[in-house]
Motif scaffolding. Structure first.
Motif, short mmCIF file in Angstrom:
data_model
loop_
_atom_site.label_atom_id
_atom_site.label_comp_id
_atom_site.label_asym_id
_atom_site.label_seq_id
_atom_site.Cartn_x
_atom_site.Cartn_y
_atom_site.Cartn_z
N VAL A 170 1.50 -5.76 4.92
CA VAL A 170 2.54 -4.75 4.63
C VAL A 170 3.59 -4.76 5.74
CG1 VAL A 170 2.98 -2.30 4.31
CG2 VAL A 170 0.97 -3.32 3.28
N ILE A 242 4.15 0.63 0.56
CA ILE A 242 2.73 0.99 0.44
C ILE A 242 2.39 1.28 -1.02
CG2 ILE A 242 0.95 2.61 1.19
CD1 ILE A 242 2.06 1.03 3.48
N THR A 254 -4.27 1.01 4.76
CA THR A 254 -2.80 1.11 4.82
C THR A 254 -2.31 2.48 4.38
OG1 THR A 254 -2.56 0.27 2.58
CG2 THR A 254 -2.50 -1.36 4.34
N TYR A 259 2.37 8.30 2.78
CA TYR A 259 1.65 8.02 1.55
C TYR A 259 0.48 8.99 1.38
CZ TYR A 259 -0.15 5.48 -2.38
OH TYR A 259 -0.55 5.16 -3.64
#
Lengths: 303, 376
Positions: A170, A242, A254, A259
């Motif tokens: 990512v 994400i 992650t 998020y």
């Protein structure tokens, strides 16, 4: 008597004339900020002290319990760790790459305009579109990266599915995505440096590295300071990549704070704890920014 | 103290037209050499070619008898002062002065010693710890100068170093730069568009126009004996008055206008061509007095007057062009006055109207040239 008060009234009205004009000009941004920044901010702080019902309305006042719960929650501590790692991976690397590209693109060569456009082009790509492209690149069987590894007979990597690799993957896509903007800002900063300074240094016989160290970097410091601040804040607030690439997985590796806030609020409907997380993130960014200003100020040379 | 030699130097950006063409000049060791010309004449480009900041398209550049065409600027053993000073804004005055010494790895003691010396010479001792933005224009100029001097390079190049200063400071810095150059004995190549700087500072000056040399020589020689009309009008303030005259072999005169006719002596009859450019310095036009012969007088109408305290400059119109007259003292002249004037034949310059070359130099420069024996 009445005449005097009346006179005073008029003069008060007149005296405030400038302030009223100013207010009129400020009104559009005051309205926008109030609706989209100040109101949500205060609402968030307010909600962080409550437990909420399914509609997101404050139900039970719990004081600081939401915060206490967060600091004990392994999931949230993991989020914080992931976020800081993510910032550490993306910000320095991204800026160093952008700086190198900008230094290259600042040379006066034929056709350099083409490279400038290419290097800056990721600015024009949306997070969603680029993430979909990266999704294909990272694909375990048909993705380009694994095909590439295959050529050299290296072991295949589950880029987005392996918890040890996911955050790295990512970060990779984020660095790529942010390079365009950082590149453009740094290139602008480089172009602002007076050409005569380099000519003078050349007459003195300063080498390229010496010029870079003694002239370019110090003269670029305000620009670098700006781009570091912006990149830090952006990295802390990463969400789109994400959501499309990993959805916070695998095994929470992650699950960055923003998020995590999203999941808490719109999947688990826990607006109270989500708000507490948001406030926590706000404080983190505030502290980092203040620290940066305090430490960076001495190293920045404004002209 | 090195010689700088330019042999057939040309510069072209597009490989078709030359911005500088065929420059040949030798600048002697320890000389103060001024490159002067109007904006865009190529003088800065020429300086930058000597410095090595621009490539030389054609020709040979020698510094101290060595060809340096392909040497980088740092290997040419020179220093340069830029028009905008090019001070490093993030470094203090001291660090700015020492920048070059740092690069050349001069040891710390020597660095400090030279900095102190130069700072004293230029009166910068109190400002060493300041940043350039905290200095006035004149002080910044001195820092730029200090930075050039401190390297002890035998050649110093200056690119319009005084053009950002006000008139008073400029006059002061002119003499200061000149004195420093004399004291250190360095070879100075100085670019300016200001003819006063050129006249007052240069041992020799070179006048450039559209990339080619117009004239090289001592300032006073150029003033007295300009090679062409361009030089005649560029050097001197107010400029030399010029007009195109028509030669008449029958009356043996050159006609400038109906009222202004110049009689030509018999031995100079070869000047009587169809067209000839006639020039005269403003200070060589004299007032006619009662005793002067009527045929030498001509009367003009004054169209503008400037009284500068110790001298008076007035303008009249000849063939639609303004002619200026400069007399010392304060003259009570009003606009519209009709003034009888006379011009001495010996003061005239004649230029060939086609080649623009000078054909008659003024033989009478009056008593402006003193020998040392005048002063007891």
């Amino acid at each position: 008597m009445t005449a005097i008060t009346k006179h005073r009234k008029i003069s008060n009205w007149k005296r405030s004339s400038n302030a009223r004009t100013a207010l009129l000009y400020l009104l559009p941004s005051i309205i926008l900020f109030t609706v989209f920044v100040f109101y949500p901010m205060f609402r968030t702080i307010y909600l962080s002290f409550f437990l909420t019902d399914q509609e997101g309305e404050a139900a039970i006042f719990v004081g600081l319990e939401n915060y206490a719960y967060l600091l004990e929650s392994d999931a949230f501590l993991n989020s914080i760790k992931a976020t800081f790692l993510f910032v550490l991976y993306t910000v320095p690397t991204g800026i160093i790459i952008a700086l190198i590209l900008a230094l290259l693109a600042n040379e006066k060569l034929k056709g350099i305009g083409f490279f400038r456009t290419i290097y800056a082009s990721t600015m024009g790509v949306s997070v969603a579109a680029s993430s979909v492209v990266w999704l294909f690149l990272f694909h375990p069987s048909v993705g380009m990266f694994n095909k590439f590894l295959n050529i050299f007979n290296l072991p295949q990597i589950e880029w987005l599915l392996d918890p040890t690799w996911a955050l790295f993957s990512v970060s990779l896509s984020t660095i790529w995505l942010n390079t365009g903007f950082s590149f453009l800002i740094i290139l602008g900063g480089l172009q602002n440096i007076d050409e005569y300074l380099y000519e003078s240094a050349r007459i003195d016989g300063a080498s390229y590295w010496y010029r870079l160290k003694r002239i370019t970097i110090p003269m670029l410091s305000p620009t670098l300071f700006f781009i570091i601040t912006i990149s830090l804040i952006n990295a802390f607030q990463t969400f789109g990549q994400i959501d499309i690439l990993t959805k916070g997985g695998p095994s929470q590796s992650t699950n960055l704070i923003v998020y995590s806030i999203y999941r808490e609020a719109f999947i688990n409907y826990q607006f109270g704890t989500a708000s507490a997380q948001a406030v926590f993130l706000f404080i983190c960014i505030l502290i980092v920014t203040i620290l940066q200003f305090k430490l960076g100020e001495k190293k920045v040379h404004y002209q | 103290m090195k010689r700088v030699e330019l042999i057939g130097i040309s510069k072209s950006y597009d490989k078709q037209s030359n911005v500088i063409s065929n420059i040949n000049v030798t600048i002697e060791p320890g000389e103060f050499f001024v490159l002067v010309g109007p904006s865009g004449c190529g003088k800065s480009t020429m300086l930058r070619m000597i410095a090595g900041l621009e490539d030389i398209t054609d020709g040979v550049l020698k510094i101290g008898d060595i060809e340096v065409n392909d040497l980088p600027p740092s290997k040419r053993d020179l220093s340069m002062v830029f028009q905008n000073y090019a001070l490093y804004p993030h470094l203090s005055v001291e660090e700015n002065i020492q920048f070059g010494l740092h690069v050349k790895k001069v040891d710390k003691k020597e660095r400090a010693k030279r900095t102190t010396e130069v700072a004293e010479m230029l009166g910068l001792t109190d400002y060493l710890k300041r940043k350039p933005r905290e200095l006035s224009g004149g002080q910044r100029q001195r820092v730029a100068l200090a930075r050039a001097i401190v390297t002890e390079a035998p050649i110093c190049l200056m690119d319009e170093p005084l053009s950002n200063l006000d008139a008073k400071l400029r006059a002061h810095m002119r003499s200061e730069i000149r004195q420093i150059q004399r004291r250190l004995g360095i070879t100075m190549i100085y670019v300016t568009h200001d003819q006063i700087e050129a006249m007052t500072m240069g041992d020799r000056i070179m006048i450039l126009h559209e990339g080619s040399i117009q004239q090289i020589g001592k300032p006073i020689d150029i003033y007295n004996n300009p090679a062409n009309p361009f030089v005649a009008t560029f050097i001197g303030s107010p400029p030399m008055n010029l007009a195109t005259g028509v030669g008449d072999k029958i009356t043996s005169t050159i006609r400038l206008s109906d009222s202004m006719v110049i009689p030509i002596p018999l031995e100079d009859a070869h000047y009587l061509t169809e067209q000839v450019i006639v020039g005269i310095r403003p200070e060589h036009i004299k007032a006619a007095t009662k005793v002067s012969a009527e045929k030498d007088k001509f009367v003009v109408e004054v169209s503008n007057v400037e009284i500068l305290g110790n001298e008076t400059i007035f303008t009249f119109i000849l063939n639609d062009a303004p002619w200026q007259v400069k007399w010392s003292g304060q003259w009570q002249i009003e606009i519209g006055d009709k003034i009888p004037l006379m011009m001495n034949y010996a003061s005239f310059c004649f230029f060939n109207s086609e080649t623009k070359e000078i054909i008659k130099t003024p033989s009478d420069v009056e008593n402006h040239v003193f020998g040392k024996e005048v002063f007891v």
